[in-house]
Scaffold this motif. Structure first.
Motif, PDB file in Angstrom:
ATOM      1  N   GLU A  32       0.832  -1.207   0.000  1.00 35.05           N
ATOM      2  CA  GLU A  32       0.000   0.000   0.000  1.00 35.05           C
ATOM      3  C   GLU A  32       0.867   1.258   0.000  1.00 35.05           C
ATOM      4  OE1 GLU A  32      -2.536  -0.450   3.358  1.00 35.05           O
ATOM      5  OE2 GLU A  32      -3.758  -2.027   2.436  1.00 35.05           O
ATOM      6  N   GLU A  33       2.168   1.095   0.232  1.00 33.74           N
ATOM      7  CA  GLU A  33       3.106   2.218   0.248  1.00 33.74           C
ATOM      8  C   GLU A  33       3.647   2.408  -1.174  1.00 33.74           C
ATOM      9  OE1 GLU A  33       6.949   3.665   2.956  1.00 33.74           O
ATOM     10  OE2 GLU A  33       6.315   1.567   2.969  1.00 33.74           O
ATOM     11  N   VAL A  34       3.082   3.353  -1.888  1.00 36.11           N
ATOM     12  CA  VAL A  34       3.469   3.615  -3.272  1.00 36.11           C
ATOM     13  C   VAL A  34       4.267   4.914  -3.318  1.00 36.11           C
ATOM     14  CG1 VAL A  34       2.627   4.057  -5.616  1.00 36.11           C
ATOM     15  CG2 VAL A  34       1.437   2.408  -4.146  1.00 36.11           C
ATOM     16  N   VAL A  35       5.472   4.843  -3.878  1.00 34.64           N
ATOM     17  CA  VAL A  35       6.367   6.000  -3.893  1.00 34.64           C
ATOM     18  C   VAL A  35       7.002   6.142  -5.271  1.00 34.64           C
ATOM     19  CG1 VAL A  35       6.896   5.931  -1.424  1.00 34.64           C
ATOM     20  CG2 VAL A  35       8.280   4.600  -3.019  1.00 34.64           C
ATOM     21  N   ASN A  36       7.453   7.355  -5.607  1.00 38.75           N
ATOM     22  CA  ASN A  36       8.192   7.495  -6.852  1.00 38.75           C
ATOM     23  C   ASN A  36       9.676   7.288  -6.599  1.00 38.75           C
ATOM     24  OD1 ASN A  36       9.527  10.081  -6.347  1.00 38.75           O
ATOM     25  ND2 ASN A  36       7.550  11.086  -6.751  1.00 38.75           N
ATOM     26  N   LEU A  37      10.421   7.101  -7.671  1.00 39.47           N
ATOM     27  CA  LEU A  37      11.824   6.722  -7.535  1.00 39.47           C
ATOM     28  C   LEU A  37      12.663   7.838  -6.920  1.00 39.47           C
ATOM     29  CD1 LEU A  37      12.503   4.659 -10.779  1.00 39.47           C
ATOM     30  CD2 LEU A  37      11.578   3.932  -8.576  1.00 39.47           C
ATOM     31  N   GLN A  38      12.293   9.087  -7.177  1.00 36.78           N
ATOM     32  CA  GLN A  38      13.021  10.179  -6.552  1.00 36.78           C
ATOM     33  C   GLN A  38      12.826  10.164  -5.039  1.00 36.78           C
ATOM     34  OE1 GLN A  38      12.330  14.039  -8.278  1.00 36.78           O
ATOM     35  NE2 GLN A  38      13.526  15.115  -6.742  1.00 36.78           N
ATOM     36  N   GLN A  39      11.615   9.824  -4.591  1.00 40.72           N
ATOM     37  CA  GLN A  39      11.366   9.705  -3.150  1.00 40.72           C
ATOM     38  C   GLN A  39      12.196   8.582  -2.537  1.00 40.72           C
ATOM     39  OE1 GLN A  39       7.049   9.332  -3.648  1.00 40.72           O
ATOM     40  NE2 GLN A  39       6.763  11.120  -2.329  1.00 40.72           N
ATOM     41  N   VAL A  40      12.320   7.474  -3.256  1.00 34.07           N
ATOM     42  CA  VAL A  40      13.143   6.366  -2.761  1.00 34.07           C
ATOM     43  C   VAL A  40      14.599   6.818  -2.645  1.00 34.07           C
ATOM     44  CG1 VAL A  40      13.919   4.004  -3.175  1.00 34.07           C
ATOM     45  CG2 VAL A  40      11.591   4.660  -3.780  1.00 34.07           C
ATOM     46  N   ALA A  41      15.084   7.514  -3.661  1.00 36.36           N
ATOM     47  CA  ALA A  41      16.466   8.000  -3.631  1.00 36.36           C
ATOM     48  C   ALA A  41      16.677   8.964  -2.459  1.00 36.36           C
ATOM     49  CB  ALA A  41      16.806   8.683  -4.959  1.00 36.36           C
ATOM     50  N   GLU A  42      15.713   9.835  -2.228  1.00 35.93           N
ATOM     51  CA  GLU A  42      15.817  10.771  -1.100  1.00 35.93           C
ATOM     52  C   GLU A  42      15.857  10.013   0.222  1.00 35.93           C
ATOM     53  OE1 GLU A  42      12.501  13.356  -1.647  1.00 35.93           O
ATOM     54  OE2 GLU A  42      13.514  14.602  -3.149  1.00 35.93           O
ATOM     55  N   MET A  43      14.999   9.006   0.334  1.00 38.29           N
ATOM     56  CA  MET A  43      14.948   8.196   1.548  1.00 38.29           C
ATOM     57  C   MET A  43      16.286   7.510   1.803  1.00 38.29           C
ATOM     58  SD  MET A  43      11.984   5.342   2.402  1.00 38.29           S
ATOM     59  CE  MET A  43      10.701   6.445   1.815  1.00 38.29           C
ATOM     60  N   MET A  44      16.873   6.976   0.741  1.00 37.88           N
ATOM     61  CA  MET A  44      18.133   6.244   0.887  1.00 37.88           C
ATOM     62  C   MET A  44      19.296   7.188   1.210  1.00 37.88           C
ATOM     63  SD  MET A  44      17.682   3.382  -2.138  1.00 37.88           S
ATOM     64  CE  MET A  44      19.187   2.504  -1.777  1.00 37.88           C
ATOM     65  N   THR A  45      19.330   8.360   0.595  1.00 32.54           N
ATOM     66  CA  THR A  45      20.435   9.285   0.881  1.00 32.54           C
ATOM     67  C   THR A  45      20.343   9.835   2.302  1.00 32.54           C
ATOM     68  OG1 THR A  45      19.196  11.086  -0.184  1.00 32.54           O
ATOM     69  CG2 THR A  45      20.832   9.922  -1.523  1.00 32.54           C
ATOM     70  N   GLN A  46      19.133   9.906   2.834  1.00 34.58           N
ATOM     71  CA  GLN A  46      18.995  10.336   4.231  1.00 34.58           C
ATOM     72  C   GLN A  46      19.571   9.299   5.193  1.00 34.58           C
ATOM     73  OE1 GLN A  46      14.797  11.162   4.665  1.00 34.58           O
ATOM     74  NE2 GLN A  46      14.886  12.957   3.317  1.00 34.58           N
ATOM     75  N   LEU A  47      19.584   8.038   4.755  1.00 30.94           N
ATOM     76  CA  LEU A  47      20.131   6.965   5.598  1.00 30.94           C
ATOM     77  C   LEU A  47      21.653   6.912   5.550  1.00 30.94           C
ATOM     78  CD1 LEU A  47      17.578   4.158   4.628  1.00 30.94           C
ATOM     79  CD2 LEU A  47      17.741   5.264   6.863  1.00 30.94           C
ATOM     80  N   GLN A  48      22.249   7.580   4.579  1.00 31.72           N
ATOM     81  CA  GLN A  48      23.705   7.559   4.408  1.00 31.72           C
ATOM     82  C   GLN A  48      24.193   9.012   4.337  1.00 31.72           C
ATOM     83  OE1 GLN A  48      25.553   4.944   4.545  1.00 31.72           O
ATOM     84  NE2 GLN A  48      27.465   5.256   3.431  1.00 31.72           N
ATOM     85  N   PRO A  49      24.557   9.598   5.467  1.00 33.41           N
ATOM     86  CA  PRO A  49      24.965  11.002   5.487  1.00 33.41           C
ATOM     87  C   PRO A  49      26.063  11.293   4.465  1.00 33.41           C
ATOM     88  CG  PRO A  49      24.737  10.170   7.722  1.00 33.41           C
ATOM     89  CD  PRO A  49      24.597   8.984   6.812  1.00 33.41           C
ATOM     90  N   GLY A  50      25.898  12.429   3.773  1.00 38.13           N
ATOM     91  CA  GLY A  50      26.885  12.833   2.781  1.00 38.13           C
ATOM     92  C   GLY A  50      26.658  12.259   1.400  1.00 38.13           C
ATOM     93  N   SER A  51      25.652  11.408   1.223  1.00 37.28           N
ATOM     94  CA  SER A  51      25.387  10.806  -0.084  1.00 37.28           C
ATOM     95  C   SER A  51      24.448  11.701  -0.898  1.00 37.28           C
ATOM     96  CB  SER A  51      24.790   9.410   0.090  1.00 37.28           C
ATOM     97  OG  SER A  51      23.576   9.472   0.826  1.00 37.28           O
ATOM     98  N   SER A  52      24.298  11.361  -2.170  1.00 37.64           N
ATOM     99  CA  SER A  52      23.486  12.195  -3.048  1.00 37.64           C
ATOM    100  C   SER A  52      22.904  11.346  -4.175  1.00 37.64           C
ATOM    101  CB  SER A  52      24.333  13.329  -3.640  1.00 37.64           C
ATOM    102  OG  SER A  52      25.372  12.791  -4.436  1.00 37.64           O
ATOM    103  N   TYR A  53      21.985  11.959  -4.930  1.00 37.08           N
ATOM    104  CA  TYR A  53      21.461  11.298  -6.123  1.00 37.08           C
ATOM    105  C   TYR A  53      21.393  12.317  -7.254  1.00 37.08           C
ATOM    106  CZ  TYR A  53      16.892  13.475  -5.163  1.00 37.08           C
ATOM    107  OH  TYR A  53      15.877  14.372  -4.937  1.00 37.08           O
TER     108      TYR A  53
END
Length: 332
Positions: free
Chosen positions: A253-274
């Motif tokens: 039920e959790e539907v997200v766009n790929l940019q949101q996924v990238a943002e979520m992942m970069t928040q988990l790894q400080p200093g990372s980017s997309y």
């Protein structure tokens, strides 16, 4: 599901050193099942011996190929359950080497079912299929009644493999069902490249300190399932008579766009980017646009729904590869 159901049962898992297979094997061992693993460990596919590290004495590991009909006929004898997860999963590889994809995802599946018919017709089979066979959605969310229009060779061959299972259920009484998986992710997935899923290479790039590349405009919608939830679905499907002869979508039920996924992942790894980059032509040709599943059928029939949200699952996956990246790519 009754956890005692699998205790003492003899179970064969094809692709058992791969991503989903190994996570299933770990759960089955915890449930006191007698597990035999079949995996080819071919380098282009998802198998990795480290996925079952520490369990070598608890399972029988057979390095063999599902295309070897004689080996499969021997291995299928006397098994109570077959979790049929071996496959060629790369959509790009299926377009550049269609014959190998046909051999693994269609012809080998027919051989496996023939081995069951001849040597163990009482076995219960769960086949791992894919949402890729729907192609570009005509409506969302996609339910099991959606038209089937694969956009690549992999989707066509996976559809054939799936329908062979349903046919053998309906004609020969071999109890089989299929789960159409969406984007499955988690510990044990192939991360050295994008052959299995784009999330794998994204995790690798985060750990390497490189930017994630998001193709297109980044607004493509997707749903994701953490591997533990997929294992739950596999076990429920194997245990239920109501599943026999059926095809089920998995989804979230959790539907997200790929940019949101990238943002979520970069928040988990400080200093990372997309970065948002144009589609490579070979990927654009088989891209399906937005996709997310209607999984109400499996929810109603088997009582399955995902428990792990994307934030939790991505965090757990990233932690795993921070610890074990040396076992999944070798140039760090």
């Amino acid at each position: 599901m009754n956890d005692e159901l699998y205790s003492g049962k003899d179970i064969l898992v094809t692709g058992g050193l791969g991503f989903i297979g190994s996570n299933l094997v770990k759960r089955l061992v915890a449930l006191d099942a007698n597990v035999t693993v079949v995996d080819s460990l071919l380098p282009l596919y998802g198998g990795n011996a480290f996925n079952l590290h520490g369990l070598e004495s608890s399972v029988k590991i057979n390095i063999s190929d599902v295309r070897d009909s004689h080996a499969m006929a021997y291995l299928i004898k006397d098994k109570d359950y077959l979790f049929n997860l071996a496959g060629q999963t790369s959509h790009l590889d299926s377009m550049t080497d269609p014959r190998t994809d046909l051999d693994i995802n269609a012809a080998a599946q027919l051989s496996i079912l023939e081995a069951c018919r001849q040597h163990n017709p009482a076995v219960k089979i769960v086949f791992a299929s894919t949402r890729q066979l729907y192609g570009k959605p005509e409506y969302l969310p996609v339910d099991e009644a959606h038209p089937i229009k694969p956009v690549d060779v992999n989707g066509i061959n996976k559809l054939a493999g799936e329908w062979y299972h349903i046919l053998y259920n309906n004609v020969y009484g071999i109890k089989a069902c299929a789960l159409r998986l969406t984007n499955t992710y988690g510990p044990g997935m192939r991360v050295k490249d994008a052959r299995q899923t784009f999330l794998g290479i994204w995790l690798r790039r985060l750990i390497e300190g490189k930017p994630i590349s998001v193709f297109g405009d980044g607004l493509q919608l997707r749903d994701f399932n953490y591997v533990d939830d997929v294992v739950d679905a596999l076990l429920l499907a194997a245990s239920a008579e109501e599943a026999e002869g059926q095809v089920f979508n998995l989804g979230s039920e959790e539907v997200v766009n790929l940019q949101q996924v990238a943002e979520m992942m970069t928040q988990l790894q400080p200093g990372s980017s997309y970065e948002i980059v144009p589609f490579p032509p070979e990927r654009k040709a088989i891209d399906i646009g937005d996709y997310y599943s209607d999984f109400n059928k499996i929810k109603q029939v088997l009582g399955w729904s995902p428990k792990v949200d994307l934030q939790q699952g991505l965090a757990a996956s990233l932690d795993y590869y921070r610890q074990h990246h040396g076992k999944y790519w070798d140039d760090l």
